[in-house]
Design an enzyme around this catalytic site. Structure first.
Site, PDB file in Angstrom:
ATOM      1  N   GLU A 116      14.777  -2.109   6.851  1.00 58.55           N
ATOM      2  CA  GLU A 116      13.714  -1.140   6.998  1.00 58.55           C
ATOM      3  C   GLU A 116      14.167   0.101   6.250  1.00 58.55           C
ATOM      4  O   GLU A 116      15.357   0.366   6.137  1.00 58.55           O
ATOM      5  CB  GLU A 116      13.471  -0.835   8.463  1.00 58.55           C
ATOM      6  CG  GLU A 116      12.927  -2.043   9.180  1.00 58.55           C
ATOM      7  CD  GLU A 116      12.562  -1.761  10.621  1.00 58.55           C
ATOM      8  OE1 GLU A 116      12.983  -0.714  11.130  1.00 58.55           O
ATOM      9  OE2 GLU A 116      11.886  -2.594  11.213  1.00 58.55           O
TER      10      GLU A 116
ATOM     11  N   PHE B 258       0.845  -1.202   0.000  1.00 63.01           N
ATOM     12  CA  PHE B 258       0.000   0.000   0.000  1.00 63.01           C
ATOM     13  C   PHE B 258       0.878   1.248   0.000  1.00 63.01           C
ATOM     14  O   PHE B 258       1.755   1.400   0.860  1.00 63.01           O
ATOM     15  CB  PHE B 258      -0.903   0.010   1.239  1.00 63.01           C
ATOM     16  CG  PHE B 258      -1.721   1.272   1.378  1.00 63.01           C
ATOM     17  CD1 PHE B 258      -2.678   1.617   0.432  1.00 63.01           C
ATOM     18  CD2 PHE B 258      -1.523   2.141   2.458  1.00 63.01           C
ATOM     19  CE1 PHE B 258      -3.434   2.781   0.548  1.00 63.01           C
ATOM     20  CE2 PHE B 258      -2.267   3.311   2.584  1.00 63.01           C
ATOM     21  CZ  PHE B 258      -3.226   3.632   1.632  1.00 63.01           C
ATOM     22  N   GLY B 259       0.628   2.140  -0.944  1.00 62.92           N
ATOM     23  CA  GLY B 259       1.343   3.415  -1.000  1.00 62.92           C
ATOM     24  C   GLY B 259       0.431   4.559  -0.619  1.00 62.92           C
ATOM     25  O   GLY B 259      -0.686   4.668  -1.151  1.00 62.92           O
ATOM     26  N   TYR B 260       0.889   5.400   0.295  1.00 65.91           N
ATOM     27  CA  TYR B 260       0.093   6.564   0.708  1.00 65.91           C
ATOM     28  C   TYR B 260       0.874   7.858   0.535  1.00 65.91           C
ATOM     29  O   TYR B 260       0.392   8.937   0.857  1.00 65.91           O
ATOM     30  CB  TYR B 260      -0.344   6.424   2.173  1.00 65.91           C
ATOM     31  CG  TYR B 260       0.837   6.256   3.129  1.00 65.91           C
ATOM     32  CD1 TYR B 260       1.367   4.997   3.371  1.00 65.91           C
ATOM     33  CD2 TYR B 260       1.428   7.354   3.744  1.00 65.91           C
ATOM     34  CE1 TYR B 260       2.467   4.842   4.216  1.00 65.91           C
ATOM     35  CE2 TYR B 260       2.511   7.208   4.590  1.00 65.91           C
ATOM     36  CZ  TYR B 260       3.026   5.951   4.818  1.00 65.91           C
ATOM     37  OH  TYR B 260       4.117   5.808   5.654  1.00 65.91           O
ATOM     38  N   GLY B 261       2.114   7.723   0.057  1.00 67.72           N
ATOM     39  CA  GLY B 261       2.973   8.889  -0.193  1.00 67.72           C
ATOM     40  C   GLY B 261       3.410   8.850  -1.646  1.00 67.72           C
ATOM     41  O   GLY B 261       2.584   8.710  -2.554  1.00 67.72           O
ATOM     42  N   SER B 262       4.720   8.915  -1.837  1.00 67.12           N
ATOM     43  CA  SER B 262       5.220   8.979  -3.215  1.00 67.12           C
ATOM     44  C   SER B 262       4.916   7.721  -4.019  1.00 67.12           C
ATOM     45  O   SER B 262       4.875   7.764  -5.250  1.00 67.12           O
ATOM     46  CB  SER B 262       6.722   9.235  -3.214  1.00 67.12           C
ATOM     47  OG  SER B 262       7.389   8.199  -2.516  1.00 67.12           O
TER      48      SER B 262
HETATM   49  C1  BEZ Z   1       4.589   5.543   0.409  1.00 71.68           C
HETATM   50  O1  BEZ Z   1       3.523   5.098   0.770  1.00 71.68           O
HETATM   51  O2  BEZ Z   1       4.702   6.135  -0.620  1.00 71.68           O
HETATM   52  C2  BEZ Z   1       5.782   5.309   1.263  1.00 71.68           C
HETATM   53  C3  BEZ Z   1       5.687   5.605   2.586  1.00 71.68           C
HETATM   54  C4  BEZ Z   1       6.788   5.367   3.381  1.00 71.68           C
HETATM   55  C5  BEZ Z   1       7.946   4.839   2.862  1.00 71.68           C
HETATM   56  C6  BEZ Z   1       8.012   4.524   1.532  1.00 71.68           C
HETATM   57  C7  BEZ Z   1       6.919   4.789   0.727  1.00 71.68           C
END
Ligand code: BEZ
Length: 236
Positions: free
Chosen positions: A108, A17-21
């Site tokens: 991590e 799941f991506g919630y950022g980039s």
């Molecule tokens: C993301 O969801 O895009 C993301 C969040 C934290 C670390 C890497 C990617």
């Protein structure tokens, strides 16, 4: 969709799941991309970024997810948050799952830890288990609550190997807007509005933002082709 209302995602399937980039920069080796949400978390720009949108001496800010009960115990100037954290789930192609899992198991990423949570697609199916990176409060790069204006100014002046911190913020706002009519996030929009206002004032000579003058940061532009290059997929 399966008879029980769940997405046809076999137990052996591997989803992130991506919630950022990750929303606008997909991971390598995926074959399905599904917009939707997770619950139980709050998205905040409370993770320092030393290697993507900032530097070790001048870290930028990127998003993390905070467990909702913990967030509720904090004094946050943005005192509401949507129940649904919108983003995108990606299914990793079966032949690359072992490679991706081995990679994820041994490291991590930039202070983020690995959680698994259920994902709800916008077409009402459920993927019971998606991997999600969380910058937990015990990691060194967790900043905790920030004053929104100071945070916007900080994002405005920050820059790292992946580019300007404000481009990350504005790209996130745009990517969220494109997922669904209800996928906006007021925390992201308020910071974006503040950054646009700072930009406007700066352009019109109304404002001098301290920290704007820093040494140029070399940006890395490269295509993500393997898990080894993944690292938040930001360097793409
Ligand atoms: C993301 O969801 O895009 C993301 C969040 C934290 C670390 C890497 C990617």
């Amino acid at each position: 969709m399966a008879a029980n209302g769940e997405a046809e995602s076999g137990a052996d399937e591997f989803w992130i799941f991506g919630y950022g980039s990750l929303i606008w920069k997909p991971p390598p080796h995926y074959d399905r991309r599904v917009p939707g949400w997770v619950t139980g978390y709050v998205r905040r720009f409370w993770q320092a970024s030393q290697d993507h949108r900032g530097t070790p001496s001048e870290p930028g800010r990127v998003v993390t997810l905070i467990e909702r009960p913990f967030w509720a115990s904090l004094a946050d100037a943005h005192d509401t948050a949507p129940d649904k954290v919108w983003g995108t789930a990606y299914r990793i192609v079966p032949e690359k799952v072992r490679e991706v899992k081995e990679y994820l198991d041994i490291r991590e990423i930039n202070g983020y830890s690995i959680h698994y949570t259920a994902f709800h697609s916008s077409s009402s199916s459920i993927i019971p288990r998606t991997l999600v990176y969380i910058g937990t409060p015990d990691n060194d790069q967790f900043t905790g609550p920030q004053d929104p204006q100071q945070l916007a100014e900080h994002i405005y002046v920050s820059e790292g190997p992946s580019g300007l911190n404000r481009d990350y913020l504005l790209s996130l706002e745009k990517a969220l807007d494109e997922l669904s009519p209800e996928s906006g996030d007021a925390h992201v929009t308020d910071l974006s509005d503040r950054v646009r206002e700072i930009e406007r004032k700066q352009r019109e000579g109304d404002l001098l933002v301290e920290g704007f003058e820093h040494d140029p940061v070399a940006h890395e532009f490269r295509k993500v082709t393997s898990v080894d290059e993944q690292e938040e997929t930001e360097k793409e």
